[in-house]
Design a protein around this motif. Structure first.
Motif, mmCIF file in Angstrom:
data_model
loop_
_atom_site.group_PDB
_atom_site.id
_atom_site.type_symbol
_atom_site.label_atom_id
_atom_site.label_comp_id
_atom_site.label_asym_id
_atom_site.label_seq_id
_atom_site.Cartn_x
_atom_site.Cartn_y
_atom_site.Cartn_z
ATOM 1 N N ILE A 213 -43.426 -59.076 -12.928
ATOM 2 C CA ILE A 213 -42.439 -58.378 -12.141
ATOM 3 C C ILE A 213 -43.643 -57.710 -10.838
ATOM 4 O O ILE A 213 -44.192 -56.874 -11.224
ATOM 5 C CB ILE A 213 -41.553 -57.642 -12.583
ATOM 6 N N VAL A 214 -43.399 -58.085 -9.520
ATOM 7 C CA VAL A 214 -43.858 -57.272 -8.549
ATOM 8 C C VAL A 214 -42.832 -56.763 -7.579
ATOM 9 O O VAL A 214 -42.075 -57.612 -7.204
ATOM 10 C CB VAL A 214 -44.834 -57.963 -7.892
ATOM 11 N N VAL A 215 -42.737 -55.736 -7.295
ATOM 12 C CA VAL A 215 -41.706 -55.012 -6.704
ATOM 13 C C VAL A 215 -42.507 -54.628 -5.393
ATOM 14 O O VAL A 215 -43.365 -53.944 -5.143
ATOM 15 C CB VAL A 215 -41.296 -53.816 -7.034
ATOM 16 N N MET A 216 -41.896 -55.012 -4.074
ATOM 17 C CA MET A 216 -42.468 -54.922 -2.802
ATOM 18 C C MET A 216 -41.235 -54.830 -2.054
ATOM 19 O O MET A 216 -40.191 -55.119 -1.833
ATOM 20 C CB MET A 216 -43.277 -56.312 -2.432
ATOM 21 N N HIS A 217 -41.733 -54.064 -0.775
ATOM 22 C CA HIS A 217 -40.788 -53.785 0.373
ATOM 23 C C HIS A 217 -40.791 -55.131 1.143
ATOM 24 O O HIS A 217 -41.791 -55.921 1.298
ATOM 25 C CB HIS A 217 -41.257 -52.571 1.170
ATOM 26 N N LYS B 7 -46.175 -51.303 3.212
ATOM 27 C CA LYS B 7 -47.139 -51.083 2.325
ATOM 28 C C LYS B 7 -46.733 -49.711 1.346
ATOM 29 O O LYS B 7 -46.891 -49.486 0.252
ATOM 30 C CB LYS B 7 -48.694 -51.317 2.508
ATOM 31 N N LYS B 8 -46.448 -48.703 2.473
ATOM 32 C CA LYS B 8 -46.323 -47.332 2.121
ATOM 33 C C LYS B 8 -44.967 -47.344 1.052
ATOM 34 O O LYS B 8 -44.818 -46.554 0.274
ATOM 35 C CB LYS B 8 -46.210 -46.379 3.193
ATOM 36 N N GLU B 9 -43.959 -48.047 1.771
ATOM 37 C CA GLU B 9 -42.875 -47.937 1.182
ATOM 38 C C GLU B 9 -42.803 -48.768 -0.233
ATOM 39 O O GLU B 9 -42.199 -48.453 -1.226
ATOM 40 C CB GLU B 9 -41.804 -48.858 2.036
ATOM 41 N N THR B 10 -43.456 -49.848 -0.293
ATOM 42 C CA THR B 10 -43.929 -50.398 -1.560
ATOM 43 C C THR B 10 -44.354 -49.508 -2.681
ATOM 44 O O THR B 10 -44.098 -49.559 -3.862
ATOM 45 C CB THR B 10 -44.870 -51.731 -1.521
#
Length: 209
Positions: free
Chosen positions: A124-128, A136-139
């Motif tokens: 599982i990868v959680v990304m913005h 990237k900062k939000e991720t």
């Protein structure tokens, strides 16, 4: 959300009780009763299948095959009271044993290391949504936010609070699942999370699409 779901369930059962009382035999086809209740509720969320499940779970109704009627009350006598009193501790012990052997998975520790390990094991990868520097900062923020940690178990307190009881029962008692699937576990907390008064959208991407 949980209180709203409980309120709808109670309202639906009250309507079912009144509707059943109007029949001379006080017996109906459960499908017909469920459809009648869903129609009277008048919302687009509650389906007759949900109402049918609530009726089947309620101790106020007796479902026999396709028919539903009121549960008959036992007459109270000194013997019955004594019997009930004697069986109380035993009944409680049986319930505790059933809970412990239900097969439902226990919640994992809610710390960053445990969550990172869980996400790695379940791919599982959680990304913005944005892939620029701001994104990237939000991720990085999202991956560390405890409010967005996965519901690894149906017994997770955060899961029990956020997800309607009827849906949890359908997953566990209805379909026999012992824990949420990885995509459910991670998507649910994001979907139920409110940020600046707004819910979040989720897009799930897998190898198959």
């Amino acid at each position: 959300m949980k209180e709203e779901s409980d309120s709808i369930t109670i309202k639906a059962l009250k309507i079912a009780k009144k509707s059943l009382k109007k029949h001379d035999s006080e017996s109906m086809k459960i499908k017909a009763l469920a459809k009648l209740v869903a129609e009277k509720l008048g919302d687009s969320i509650t389906t007759y299948k949900m109402v049918k499940m609530w009726i089947e779970k309620s101790d106020k109704f007796c479902v026999s095959g396709k028919d539903v009627s009121f549960t008959k009350k036992r007459s109270v006598s000194p013997d019955n009271v004594a019997e009930s009193s004697d069986q109380g501790p035993a009944k409680k012990a049986r319930k505790e044993a059933e809970d412990s052997s239900s097969g439902l998975s226990a919640p994992m520790p809610k710390n960053k290391d445990a969550v990172d390990e869980w996400r790695k094991n379940n791919k599982i990868v959680v990304m913005h949504a944005m892939d620029d520097e701001e994104g990237k900062k939000e991720t990085e923020k999202i991956s560390k936010d405890p409010a967005l940690f996965p519901f690894s178990s149906f017994q997770d307190p955060a899961c029990v609070t956020a997800i309607p009881k009827s849906l949890l029962r359908q997953c566990t008692e209805g379909n026999g699942f012992t824990k949420p699937s990885p995509i459910q576990a991670q998507a649910w907390p994001i979907l139920m999370h409110t940020k600046n008064g707004r819910k979040c959208d989720v897009v799930g991407i897998a190898e198959t699409g």
